[in-house]
Design a protein around this motif. Sequence first.
Motif, PDB file in Angstrom:
ATOM      1  N   LEU A 296       0.673  -0.848  -0.132  1.00 47.08           N
ATOM      2  CA  LEU A 296      -0.192   0.145   0.096  1.00 47.08           C
ATOM      3  C   LEU A 296       1.599   1.196   0.074  1.00 47.08           C
ATOM      4  CD1 LEU A 296      -2.665  -1.411   2.580  1.00 47.08           C
ATOM      5  CD2 LEU A 296      -2.740  -1.584   0.531  1.00 47.08           C
ATOM      6  N   GLY A 297       0.926   1.768  -1.091  1.00 41.35           N
ATOM      7  CA  GLY A 297       1.413   3.598  -0.935  1.00 41.35           C
ATOM      8  C   GLY A 297       0.841   4.234  -1.104  1.00 41.35           C
ATOM      9  N   LEU A 298       1.331   5.327  -1.086  1.00 36.81           N
ATOM     10  CA  LEU A 298       1.069   6.775  -0.747  1.00 36.81           C
ATOM     11  C   LEU A 298       1.954   7.834  -0.462  1.00 36.81           C
ATOM     12  CD1 LEU A 298      -2.007   8.012  -2.164  1.00 36.81           C
ATOM     13  CD2 LEU A 298      -2.525   8.361   0.800  1.00 36.81           C
ATOM     14  N   ALA A 299       1.193   9.194  -1.990  1.00 39.29           N
ATOM     15  CA  ALA A 299       2.659  10.248  -2.198  1.00 39.29           C
ATOM     16  C   ALA A 299       1.698  11.319  -2.165  1.00 39.29           C
ATOM     17  CB  ALA A 299       3.565  10.160  -3.538  1.00 39.29           C
ATOM     18  N   THR A 300       2.425  12.757  -1.505  1.00 39.93           N
ATOM     19  CA  THR A 300       1.265  14.163  -2.008  1.00 39.93           C
ATOM     20  C   THR A 300       0.521  13.847  -3.438  1.00 39.93           C
ATOM     21  OG1 THR A 300       3.123  14.743  -0.509  1.00 39.93           O
ATOM     22  CG2 THR A 300       1.822  16.034  -1.756  1.00 39.93           C
ATOM     23  N   ASN A 301      -0.065  14.363  -3.625  1.00 43.00           N
ATOM     24  CA  ASN A 301      -0.622  13.952  -5.197  1.00 43.00           C
ATOM     25  C   ASN A 301      -0.358  14.727  -5.898  1.00 43.00           C
ATOM     26  OD1 ASN A 301      -2.649  12.843  -7.158  1.00 43.00           O
ATOM     27  ND2 ASN A 301      -4.133  13.900  -6.442  1.00 43.00           N
ATOM     28  N   ASN A 302       0.275  15.345  -6.924  1.00 42.61           N
ATOM     29  CA  ASN A 302       0.849  16.064  -7.230  1.00 42.61           C
ATOM     30  C   ASN A 302       0.257  16.266  -8.659  1.00 42.61           C
ATOM     31  OD1 ASN A 302       1.924  18.049  -5.026  1.00 42.61           O
ATOM     32  ND2 ASN A 302       4.277  17.017  -5.142  1.00 42.61           N
ATOM     33  N   LYS A 303       0.125  17.048  -9.107  1.00 44.18           N
ATOM     34  CA  LYS A 303      -0.443  16.561 -10.676  1.00 44.18           C
ATOM     35  C   LYS A 303       0.661  17.226 -11.728  1.00 44.18           C
ATOM     36  CE  LYS A 303      -3.510  17.557 -14.129  1.00 44.18           C
ATOM     37  NZ  LYS A 303      -5.016  17.843 -14.862  1.00 44.18           N
ATOM     38  N   THR A 304       1.774  16.247 -11.437  1.00 45.58           N
ATOM     39  CA  THR A 304       2.823  16.201 -12.615  1.00 45.58           C
ATOM     40  C   THR A 304       3.396  14.542 -13.127  1.00 45.58           C
ATOM     41  OG1 THR A 304       5.802  15.713 -11.815  1.00 45.58           O
ATOM     42  CG2 THR A 304       3.692  14.984 -10.451  1.00 45.58           C
ATOM     43  N   PRO A 305       4.190  14.685 -14.390  1.00 44.54           N
ATOM     44  CA  PRO A 305       4.080  13.435 -15.491  1.00 44.54           C
ATOM     45  C   PRO A 305       5.253  12.799 -14.669  1.00 44.54           C
ATOM     46  CG  PRO A 305       5.567  15.518 -15.784  1.00 44.54           C
ATOM     47  CD  PRO A 305       4.436  15.766 -15.035  1.00 44.54           C
ATOM     48  N   PHE A 306       6.316  13.366 -13.106  1.00 43.52           N
ATOM     49  CA  PHE A 306       7.154  12.881 -12.478  1.00 43.52           C
ATOM     50  C   PHE A 306       6.593  12.277 -11.312  1.00 43.52           C
ATOM     51  CE2 PHE A 306       9.207  16.550 -14.790  1.00 43.52           C
ATOM     52  CZ  PHE A 306       9.052  15.798 -15.450  1.00 43.52           C
ATOM     53  N   ALA A 307       5.350  11.311 -11.384  1.00 40.52           N
ATOM     54  CA  ALA A 307       5.113  10.594 -10.201  1.00 40.52           C
ATOM     55  C   ALA A 307       5.704   9.498  -9.715  1.00 40.52           C
ATOM     56  CB  ALA A 307       3.645   9.895 -10.533  1.00 40.52           C
ATOM     57  N   PRO A 308       6.273   9.088  -8.640  1.00 40.22           N
ATOM     58  CA  PRO A 308       6.574   8.496  -8.083  1.00 40.22           C
ATOM     59  C   PRO A 308       6.566   6.727  -7.913  1.00 40.22           C
ATOM     60  CG  PRO A 308       5.222   9.077  -6.124  1.00 40.22           C
ATOM     61  CD  PRO A 308       4.522   9.854  -7.442  1.00 40.22           C
ATOM     62  N   PHE A 309       5.207   6.306  -7.818  1.00 38.04           N
ATOM     63  CA  PHE A 309       5.362   4.840  -8.014  1.00 38.04           C
ATOM     64  C   PHE A 309       4.934   4.722  -9.409  1.00 38.04           C
ATOM     65  CE2 PHE A 309       3.250   6.263  -3.553  1.00 38.04           C
ATOM     66  CZ  PHE A 309       4.343   5.467  -2.560  1.00 38.04           C
ATOM     67  N   SER A 310       5.608   3.539  -9.137  1.00 40.50           N
ATOM     68  CA  SER A 310       5.528   3.722 -11.270  1.00 40.50           C
ATOM     69  C   SER A 310       5.113   1.778 -11.101  1.00 40.50           C
ATOM     70  CB  SER A 310       7.267   3.178 -11.797  1.00 40.50           C
ATOM     71  OG  SER A 310       7.816   2.331 -11.124  1.00 40.50           O
ATOM     72  N   VAL A 311       4.469   1.311 -12.730  1.00 38.97           N
ATOM     73  CA  VAL A 311       4.552  -0.257 -12.686  1.00 38.97           C
ATOM     74  C   VAL A 311       5.423  -0.774 -13.279  1.00 38.97           C
ATOM     75  CG1 VAL A 311       2.494  -1.548 -14.053  1.00 38.97           C
ATOM     76  CG2 VAL A 311       2.072   0.861 -13.099  1.00 38.97           C
ATOM     77  N   ASP A 312       6.223  -1.661 -13.163  1.00 36.68           N
ATOM     78  CA  ASP A 312       7.686  -1.732 -13.873  1.00 36.68           C
ATOM     79  C   ASP A 312       8.021  -3.862 -13.328  1.00 36.68           C
ATOM     80  OD1 ASP A 312      10.526  -2.905 -12.695  1.00 36.68           O
ATOM     81  OD2 ASP A 312      10.431  -1.027 -14.679  1.00 36.68           O
ATOM     82  N   ASN A 313       8.790  -4.208 -14.304  1.00 36.41           N
ATOM     83  CA  ASN A 313       8.565  -5.176 -14.486  1.00 36.41           C
ATOM     84  C   ASN A 313       9.309  -6.071 -13.021  1.00 36.41           C
ATOM     85  OD1 ASN A 313       7.974  -7.130 -16.637  1.00 36.41           O
ATOM     86  ND2 ASN A 313      10.056  -8.025 -16.610  1.00 36.41           N
ATOM     87  N   ASN A 314      10.089  -5.301 -12.897  1.00 41.64           N
ATOM     88  CA  ASN A 314      11.157  -5.906 -11.580  1.00 41.64           C
ATOM     89  C   ASN A 314      10.870  -5.628 -10.618  1.00 41.64           C
ATOM     90  OD1 ASN A 314      12.992  -7.684 -12.860  1.00 41.64           O
ATOM     91  ND2 ASN A 314      13.982  -5.767 -13.776  1.00 41.64           N
ATOM     92  N   VAL A 315       9.784  -4.598 -10.346  1.00 40.11           N
ATOM     93  CA  VAL A 315       9.347  -4.521  -8.894  1.00 40.11           C
ATOM     94  C   VAL A 315       7.580  -4.703  -8.982  1.00 40.11           C
ATOM     95  CG1 VAL A 315       8.989  -1.892  -7.493  1.00 40.11           C
ATOM     96  CG2 VAL A 315      10.499  -2.208  -9.008  1.00 40.11           C
TER      97      VAL A 315
END
Length: 420
Positions: A296-315
Motif C-alpha cells: 500500500l503506497g501513497l504520496a503527495t498528490n501533485n499533478k506531475t508527469p514525474f509521479a513516484p510510484f511506477s508499474v514495473d516488471n522488476n518491482v
Amino acid sequence: MNRIITLLLLSFCCSSFSQNMVADLKIQGNKKLKSSFVKKISNIKPGVVLDSSVIEEDIRLIKLLPSVAHAYYQVFPTEVPTLFNVFYNIEENFTIIPSANIYTTNNDEFAYRLGLYEFNLFGQNMIFGGFYQKDIYSSYAVNFRAPYLFSRSFGLAINYQDLTTQEPVFFNNSTADYKYNNESFEVLGLFQLNFNNRFEFGLNYFTEDYEYKYGATDPNVPQELVVKKMLYKLIYDYNNLNYTYQYIEGFRSLFNFQYVHSRDDAQLPGFLIGWNDFLYYKRFGKNGNWANRVRLGLATNNKTPFAPFSVDNNVNLRGVGNTIDRGTGAIVINTEYRHTIYEKNWFSLQGNAFLDAGTWRNPGGDFGDLADSKNIRVYPGLGLRFIHKKIYNAIFRIDYGIGVTPDATQGLVFGIGQYF
C-alpha cells in the motif's frame, strides 16, 4: 522475629545460588564467521542465567544472518552441578555472491543488472558490493551495510549510486521518453530494538536530471530539468519470519516513509511518500510454501508527469515491461505457491504459480482511480527456482507473466533471489 527474617534470607540466597548458570558460550562449525562476532550479538554470555527462551532467540537471530545456512544449540553440564556450557553450532553459507536480474517482454525490451556482493566481510556479517546495470544506458552503484557494526543493536549503511534509464513520462493522454539520471549518496543509521523490531533513519543527497528524447511535448512539461534534492528516510521493520533453508513461515511488515524537497525551494515543492509491504508466508506439508505480499503506497498528490510510484516488471508485476505507468498511490498484491519438486543434499528445484495484480492513482487524481478498470492490471504466471542451499540467496528464478487485462504484455523475468 529476627530469626525468622534470617531464615527467609538464607532460603532466598540458597535458591538464587541453585539457579542454573552459563559457564561459557562456545561457537562450533564456523570457518569464516568470527566466533567473537557471534558472541557479540548473542544475549547468552558467561555468568547469565541459563534460559532456553533466550538461547532460542539467539539461534533465530543467527539463522537470519546471510553467512549462516543453519544453526542449532546444545547444552552440556560441567563438573559444577549448576554450571552449563552452551554450544552454538553453525552451518555456514558461501557469501561472495553474484547477482543478476534480466527481463524481456513481447515489446522486445531487454535489460539486465549484474552485481557482486560479499555478505560476510571480515567475518563480521558486513555487506559490501555493487552492481552494473544496462537498461539502454549504463548505471552503477556501490553499497556498504554493517547492521552490527557498533553492537547487537546499532549499525551503519552507506550507499552510492549513479542510475541512468530511459523513462516514459505520461501527460495529457500522451507519452514522451526522457533520459533520466539519479546520482545519490546516502547514509543510514541502523537500530535493532529487539529481535522483531528494527529501524533505519538517515539522509540521501541526490541530483535528478531529466533530458527529453522523443515523443509528445507540452509547454507545461520541461524538456530539460536538473534539480538537487534532499531526502529524509525512516524505515520500520517488524519481522517475525522463521527460515528453514528455502522455506519461510510467518509475518513481516516493512514501512518506508520519506520526505523529499528541492535544495532550491523555489524550483519544486517538497512532497511526502510512504508505503508499507505486508508479507505473509505459510508452510503446506513438507514441500509447499505459500507466499504473499501486499503493498500500500501513497504520496503527495501533485499533478506531475514525474509521479513516484511506477508499474514495473522488476518491482511489482512480472511481465508488464519497463515502467509503463506512474501514479501517486498504489495497491499491489503478489501471491504465489512454491512447491519443491526435487531436493537432494545441497540442491533444490522449486516450481511456482503466481498472480500479480495492481492499481494506481493518477497524478492529481482521486482515490476513485484505484477502482478504475483502466488502471487495474493483472498478471498470472508460472516459474521455476533453482536453489543452492549452502550459498546465501543462491536462488536463480525464472518467471513468465501473461497479462489478462486490456492492452497487456507478457514476458520473462530472470533474477537472483525470490521475487519477494
